[in-house]
Design a protein around this motif. Structure first.
Motif, short mmCIF file in Angstrom:
data_model
loop_
_atom_site.label_atom_id
_atom_site.label_comp_id
_atom_site.label_asym_id
_atom_site.label_seq_id
_atom_site.Cartn_x
_atom_site.Cartn_y
_atom_site.Cartn_z
N PRO A 1 -6.91 8.51 5.38
CA PRO A 1 -6.52 7.42 4.98
C PRO A 1 -7.33 6.76 3.76
N ALA A 2 -6.90 5.91 3.06
CA ALA A 2 -7.28 5.70 1.57
C ALA A 2 -7.43 4.04 1.95
N ASP A 3 -8.52 3.54 1.21
CA ASP A 3 -8.82 1.97 1.03
C ASP A 3 -7.78 1.47 -0.05
N ARG A 4 -7.08 0.28 0.06
CA ARG A 4 -6.16 -0.19 -0.80
C ARG A 4 -6.71 -0.14 -2.32
N LYS A 5 -8.00 -0.64 -2.17
CA LYS A 5 -8.72 -0.91 -3.58
C LYS A 5 -8.94 0.56 -4.28
N ASP A 6 -8.99 1.74 -3.64
CA ASP A 6 -9.14 2.92 -4.17
C ASP A 6 -7.70 3.43 -4.77
N GLN B 1 0.73 -1.19 -0.05
CA GLN B 1 0.10 -0.08 0.09
C GLN B 1 0.77 1.30 -0.04
N THR B 2 2.21 1.15 0.77
CA THR B 2 2.76 2.49 0.90
C THR B 2 3.53 2.87 -0.70
N GLU B 3 3.59 1.78 -1.24
CA GLU B 3 4.27 1.84 -2.77
C GLU B 3 3.16 2.48 -3.86
N LEU B 4 1.92 2.11 -3.61
CA LEU B 4 0.97 2.63 -4.22
C LEU B 4 0.54 4.33 -4.01
N GLU B 5 0.83 4.54 -2.65
CA GLU B 5 0.72 6.02 -2.06
C GLU B 5 2.03 6.76 -2.79
N ARG B 6 3.02 6.08 -2.63
CA ARG B 6 4.17 6.57 -3.16
C ARG B 6 3.98 7.01 -4.72
N TRP B 7 3.62 5.80 -5.46
CA TRP B 7 3.46 6.42 -6.74
C TRP B 7 2.83 7.38 -7.22
N LEU B 8 1.50 7.42 -6.58
CA LEU B 8 0.73 8.51 -6.68
C LEU B 8 1.22 9.96 -6.46
N SER B 9 1.87 9.86 -4.99
CA SER B 9 2.57 11.13 -4.82
C SER B 9 3.65 11.70 -5.72
N ASP B 10 4.32 10.64 -6.27
CA ASP B 10 5.46 10.93 -7.19
C ASP B 10 4.85 11.67 -8.40
N HIS B 11 3.75 11.13 -8.85
CA HIS B 11 3.32 11.84 -10.11
C HIS B 11 2.12 12.79 -9.70
N ASP B 12 2.03 13.27 -8.50
CA ASP B 12 1.13 14.48 -8.10
C ASP B 12 -0.26 14.07 -8.46
N ILE B 13 -0.65 12.92 -7.89
CA ILE B 13 -2.00 12.56 -8.21
C ILE B 13 -2.69 12.45 -6.66
N PRO B 14 -3.62 13.37 -6.56
CA PRO B 14 -4.28 13.60 -5.19
C PRO B 14 -4.82 12.27 -4.91
N TYR B 15 -4.81 11.82 -3.66
CA TYR B 15 -5.53 10.39 -3.24
C TYR B 15 -5.88 10.93 -1.32
N PRO B 16 -7.15 10.55 -1.12
CA PRO B 16 -7.53 10.61 0.32
C PRO B 16 -6.66 9.76 1.30
N SER C 1 -6.93 4.26 -8.62
CA SER C 1 -6.20 5.46 -8.86
C SER C 1 -4.96 5.42 -9.77
N VAL C 2 -4.13 4.12 -9.31
CA VAL C 2 -2.78 4.16 -10.16
C VAL C 2 -3.39 3.46 -11.68
N LYS C 3 -4.28 2.53 -11.45
CA LYS C 3 -4.71 2.01 -12.78
C LYS C 3 -5.23 3.10 -13.66
N ASP C 4 -6.01 4.23 -13.27
CA ASP C 4 -6.49 5.31 -14.20
C ASP C 4 -5.41 5.97 -14.63
N ASN C 5 -4.37 6.01 -13.99
CA ASN C 5 -3.20 6.97 -14.42
C ASN C 5 -2.05 6.34 -15.22
#
Length: 565
Positions: free
Chosen positions: A50-55, A33-48, A59-63
């Protein structure tokens, strides 16, 4: 039967679609889960949070496609044109080219297919170290106790690090699919900044160590592809040059030399063959031959040329680096004390307490390659009149806004007002300062190379005066722009060439090798011609000598007969 066939086809199509979808998801569905959050953060993609892993996964899939498979979709027109130029693709009327058409052209010439792009992320260790320097590879191996067999060359270091990548991460309790900052723990901040500079990637503003690592991580794959593509291009050119070299060697051989070579290699040469036929026979058989033949001669010459070229290029690169440092040292020697202090302040470096200019210059030299860490009053240095007015209208106090609204306000007056307004906001450290930094973070115009193009000559001269630069008499506007750009780059980057350095080095190296091969081929041809002429002259001398000796013998024989008679 027909219905069954249609059902089967539909089933296969659905299975294919499912498999494709699964493959896209399979790249990151096992990420922590931390890798998913890291990837989104690196690419400046906002995410809530705490966030559910599925969400997060969705988000990674969409981008994923736009950020990984087709990153060029987010590029500017300048970046798209630069890539096409790098690939040797000319665009019609590049200045007015439609962005969609440029994207289409880039897509057709992209480094890899979308499938290969996704596949690469299943094993990041295979390429993540490709853009590291030799010293960085060594430091990583030493820190983590990775044994590297002798001889310790770049290839052996890469192999050792790849083989031990997971082991090192497991010992540290870290993830490996989309690694965190632990991977760059042996890099100094200057290493991070140098990597960004050499790959033509602007350091994030304001800069922190974490932000620089995030930028490197986000761009590491494209950097690896770019380096591999350049090296492959150089190898291809070298192979072509080797072929050309062997052609030149063959052309320099005499008919008898070609026949002798053919005899040694068991090649049947028809009696009475003309030179063109001899050359055709030699070229037909040379690729499959080994031993004493022209291919060995060409390979030997090519190896010598590339080795010499590598040594000379290394010397040239070192010389260029020293020259760049000398230019920087010479440039900052004219800077005012406030300019020198601003350089240090922008990088979080304490200003020497003595306050002496020599000490300031020494501190600036020492921190030449240190990245800027935040905003300062000098941020407005290269802003256009329009940008300064917009800033004052949005963030200035009453007095600043009044200056911004003045019809005849000069750039210097507007910049002074912006600096005063910024200084006031920064002292408050409250909502006003947060608003200012938010505004600055969104501005990119001040970083463009075209920033000085709209300035008047008097504005350019005033800017250069602020650095203490003595403008040569009779300088044209283009020269003034070049002088201003150098000063700006020295202040912001510590270098006059902050981008594209690595690609330029690789391209220059390839060009250098090609020129050396061309010279080598020319020398080989000249040497062969010289040796051929030398042999011909020797033959002539021998024939003349033999003829003279024969004449002398005949004369002596005649004289002896006369004596006997």
């Amino acid at each position: 039967m027909k219905f069954f066939s249609q059902a089967l086809l539909l089933g296969l199509a659905a299975e294919s679609t499912l498999a494709s979808s699964w493959f896209s998801k399979a790249v990151y569905n096992k990420w922590h889960q931390t890798e998913l959050e890291r990837w989104l953060s690196d690419h400046d993609i906002p995410y809530p949070t705490p966030a559910d892993r599925k969400d997060l996964e969705n988000s990674v899939k969409d981008n994923w496609q736009s950020k990984v498979s087709t990153p060029y979709n987010d590029w500017s027109v300048d970046q798209l044109n630069a890539y096409l130029q790098q690939k040797g693709i000319q665009t019609k009327d590049a200045a007015n080219a439609n962005k969609d058409s440029l994207i289409s052209s880039v897509k057709g010439a992209w480094y890899e297919t979308e499938d290969k792009s996704e596949d690469a992320w299943t094993s990041i260790k295979d390429w993540i170290f490709d853009s590291w320097t030799d010293s960085q590879l060594k430091a990583f191996a030493d820190k983590h106790g990775i044994p590297v067999p002798q001889p310790r060359k770049r290839d052996t270091y890469l192999t050792a690090l790849r083989n031990n990548y997971e082991t090192v991460a497991q010992k540290a309790g870290e993830t490996t699919a989309y690694p965190g900052n632990w991977l760059y723990s042996t890099w100094a901040e200057s290493d991070l900044k140098e990597w960004l500079d050499s790959h033509g990637i602007p350091a994030p503003q304001p800069t922190t160590r974490d932000k620089m690592i995030a930028t490197i991580r986000r761009n590491a794959r494209v950097a690896s592809l770019k380096a591999s593509d350049t090296q492959a291009s150089a190898s291809k050119s070298a192979a072509a040059a080797s072929q050309t070299l062997s052609d030149k060697l063959l052309d320099s051989w005499s008919d008898s030399q070609i026949k002798e070579w053919a005899d040694k290699n068991g090649i049947n040469v028809p009696q009475g063959s003309k030179r063109n036929e001899l050359l055709a026979i030699a070229r037909k058989h040379r690729a499959s031959l080994t031993g004493d033949n022209v291919v060995d001669s060409a390979s030997s010459a090519f190896g010598a040329a590339t080795s010499s070229a590598a040594n000379q290029f290394a010397k040239a690169t070192d010389s260029a680096s020293l020259k760049a440092s000398d230019l920087f040292n010479s440039g900052i020697s004219t800077w005012s004390d406030s300019r020198l202090k601003a350089f240090l302040d922008a990088r979080g470096v304490p200003v020497p307490q003595s306050g002496k200019k020599d000490d300031l210059i020494a501190a600036v030299r020492l921190n030449q390659h240190k990245a800027a860490t935040g905003w300062s009053a000098w941020t407005f240095d290269t802003w256009t009149i329009e940008n300064l007015k917009a800033y004052l209208a949005s963030n200035g106090d009453k007095a600043a806004k009044k200056i911004g609204n003045q019809a005849g306000a000069t750039r210097e007056q507007l910049m002074s007002a912006a600096q005063d307004s910024y200084a006031s906001a920064s002292k408050s450290s409250g909502p006003a300062y947060a608003s200012v930094t938010s505004y600055l973070a969104k501005q990119t115009d001040s970083a463009k190379d075209s920033v000085f193009d709209t300035w008047t000559e008097s504005e350019l001269k005033n800017y250069l005066d602020s650095y203490g630069f003595n403008v040569p008499q009779g300088s044209t506007k283009n020269q003034l722009i070049a002088y201003a750009r150098n000063q700006r780059n020295w202040f912001q980057y510590g270098s006059t060439t902050p981008s594209g350095t690595l690609y330029a080095k690789l391209s220059n190296a390839a060009s250098w090798v090609m020129s050396q091969l061309s010279i080598g081929a020319s020398k080989a041809n000249s040497e062969a011609q010289y040796q051929g002429q030398k042999a011909a002259d020797a033959a002539k001398e021998g024939a003349t000598y033999a003829s003279n000796r024969a004449g002398e013998a005949a004369q002596k024989a005649g004289d002896k007969i006369k004596e006997e008679l």
